[in-house]
Design an enzyme around this catalytic site. Structure first.
Site, short mmCIF file in Angstrom:
data_model
loop_
_atom_site.label_atom_id
_atom_site.label_comp_id
_atom_site.label_asym_id
_atom_site.label_seq_id
_atom_site.Cartn_x
_atom_site.Cartn_y
_atom_site.Cartn_z
N GLY A 40 0.78 -1.13 -0.06
CA GLY A 40 0.01 0.13 0.04
C GLY A 40 0.80 1.30 0.04
O GLY A 40 2.07 1.22 -0.32
N ALA A 283 -0.13 19.74 1.29
CA ALA A 283 -0.20 18.79 2.47
C ALA A 283 -1.22 19.06 3.48
O ALA A 283 -1.06 19.24 4.74
CB ALA A 283 1.19 18.58 3.16
N VAL A 284 -2.51 19.23 2.98
CA VAL A 284 -3.57 19.42 3.77
C VAL A 284 -4.44 18.37 4.06
O VAL A 284 -5.85 18.53 4.09
CB VAL A 284 -4.38 20.55 2.81
CG1 VAL A 284 -3.78 21.77 2.87
CG2 VAL A 284 -4.93 20.09 1.55
N HIS A 458 21.79 4.28 32.32
CA HIS A 458 23.04 5.70 32.24
C HIS A 458 24.18 5.22 31.25
O HIS A 458 24.83 4.14 31.75
CB HIS A 458 23.16 6.16 33.45
CG HIS A 458 24.16 7.12 33.33
ND1 HIS A 458 23.82 8.48 33.06
CD2 HIS A 458 25.48 7.28 33.54
CE1 HIS A 458 24.65 9.26 33.16
NE2 HIS A 458 25.86 8.58 33.40
#
Length: 479
Positions: A40, A283-284, A458
């Site tokens: 797709g 790009a709406v 960490h």
């Protein structure tokens, strides 16, 4: 001759092919119908190829700034043709992988355009849509036009770019995301209309590659679905990179000029400005592919261009279901996948649980990255919740500084009475990977107590997540 299946899935995007695989795993005889390309839009023209483009832009940006890391890189340049070729190669590799998965799971692939003639029956005709690029030859044994029957028919046809009158894409001067992914040459200037994830990702890519970029957004903030504080941080970072951003601005007219486009923009306060550029990307947003499937004739209920479903993908017509973008927002690949699994497990008689859309994460892969899940601060307050908010900046994190990524922010929102994590919002390096930690926490109904007592490794950027939780309860250490 009509072939009989338990399930036929129309469309092979992330929602469609995942649904088909889960159906096969559950012992259901399954087929998929695809008119153009396996995988797709997501694999071929959306999620995956854009990330490949953005990765090239990120590497290029690091090379340009090599001196900041004590390195030297001379005469750094970008070959747009090679960048696009790599992106297309990544997509093709994954699309071929979907074909392998169909074969592995004994799922029949039917090539063509599907129409639901009646509940339980799908008529497939030859594809009329011309693909944007040559398709690989279909494997031997592939099925084609014909009539196929199934007890359950699942519509997973996705969505396409929304077209605004007066801003119709022509593939030359005015682009949709299709054309923006395969530029033949790099434009020197670019207008991006719309500042959702698609618009901002392309603005970020083209700016990193050297184009002058202007973003025009109708609403008061860019990335309208994000927390306002995070969106504000992103805007400052993008503007620092040289991207011009106009919010509360409307494109009233677009004209094709010699060698480019000219956009008339109504700015906040009533002032009108003309902006010229080589290209314009529209790009709406997107709209569901609900046409020509026979849904209207069958009385399947639709609303605002999408199929209306319940929590299990069921439409108002027995035996017909819908999942993914075609079934409405949030229009995200991972939402489509999970929605499809819920749908097929319900069909198979399992104890399926409806998806909680508040726990679906959203990610934007611009520089800086943006990620979020749950309620924004504003939405939590609108819901009448008494909240505790924690924040932690990347500048207080050793790993972020060592990476040269000290600009970032983690924001967490808790229910003040119960300690429930209501939302998490992030901007900065690798936050699209970090967000899943909070998604898991929300799904496990974790409170601040468990998060505070969790040990984070960490040095990692993930420590900023811990510190943000600590900050919400006045226990932050490193600021």
């Amino acid at each position: 001759m009509a072939d009989q299946y338990d399930v036929i899935v129309i469309g092979t995007g992330p929602g469609g092919y995942v649904t088909a695989i889960r159906a096969a795993q559950l012992g259901l005889k399954t087929a998929v119908v695809e008119r153009e390309h396996l995988g797709g839009i997501c694999l071929n023209w959306g999620c995956i190829p854009t990330k490949a483009l953005l990765r090239s832009a990120e590497v290029y940006d690091h090379m340009v700034h090599a001196k900041e890391f004590g390195l030297s890189a001379e005469k750094v340049s970008a070959d747009v043709g090679a960048v696009v070729k790599r992106s297309r190669g990544v997509s093709q590799q994954l699309a071929q992988g979907v074909g392998f998965l169909m074969k592995k799971n004994k799922i029949d692939v039917i090539w063509g355009e599907a129409k639901i003639a009646k509940p339980g029956e799908v008529v497939v005709s030859e594809t009329k849509k011309k693909p944007m690029e040559p398709q690989p030859p279909q494997p031997k044994g592939t099925l084609g036009a014909g009539t196929y029957k199934a007890r359950h028919i699942i519509v997973a046809t996705g969505a396409r770019p929304r077209v605004i009158p007066g801003m119709e894409p022509d593939g030359k001067a005015i682009w949709t995301y299709f054309e923006a992914m395969v530029p033949k040459e790099m434009p020197k200037s670019l207008i991006v209309v719309g500042s959702g994830a698609i618009g901002i990702e392309f603005a970020s890519f083209y700016r990193s590659m050297g184009a002058e970029v202007t973003v025009i957004e109708l609403l008061p903030q860019i990335l309208p679905v994000e927390d306002a504080e995070i969106a504000g941080h992103v805007r400052k970072r993008l503007e620092k990179q040289g991207i011009k951003i106009h919010t509360e601005a409307k494109v009233s007219k677009v004209e094709k000029a010699s060698g480019g486009v000219s956009a008339t923009v109504e700015m906040k306060g009533g002032k009108t400005e003309t902006i010229k550029a080589d290209k314009l990307i529209s790009a709406v947003g997107v709209v569901g592919n609900i046409e020509n499937l026979g849904l209207e004739d069958l009385g399947v209920k639709t609303e605002r261009g999408c199929v209306v479903i319940d929590g299990y993908g069921r439409t108002n017509v027995d035996g017909i279901y819908a999942i993914g973008d075609v079934a409405g927002p949030p229009m995200l690949a991972h939402k489509a996948e999970h929605e499809g699994v819920v749908c097929i497990e319900k069909i198979a008689g399992l104890d399926a649980h409806p998806m909680d859309k508040l726990k679906i994460p959203g990610c934007t892969y611009c520089q800086p990255q943006v990620a979020s899940v749950g309620l924004t601060e504003a939405k939590a307050k609108e819901a009448g919740r008494e909240i505790k908010v924690g924040r932690f900046p990347f500048i207080g994190n050793g790993k972020a500084i060592a990476l040269g990524e000290p600009d970032g922010l983690i924001k967490t929102i808790f229910d003040a009475k119960t300690g429930e994590l209501l939302g998490a919002h992030m901007v900065g390096a690798e936050v699209t990977e970090l967000i899943q930690g909070f998604v898991v926490a929300m799904n496990c109904e974790t409170t601040e107590e468990e998060l505070i007592h969790s040990v984070f490794p960490h040095p990692t950027i993930s420590e900023t997540m811990h510190e943000s939780v600590l900050d919400a309860y006045d226990r932050v250490i490193h600021v």
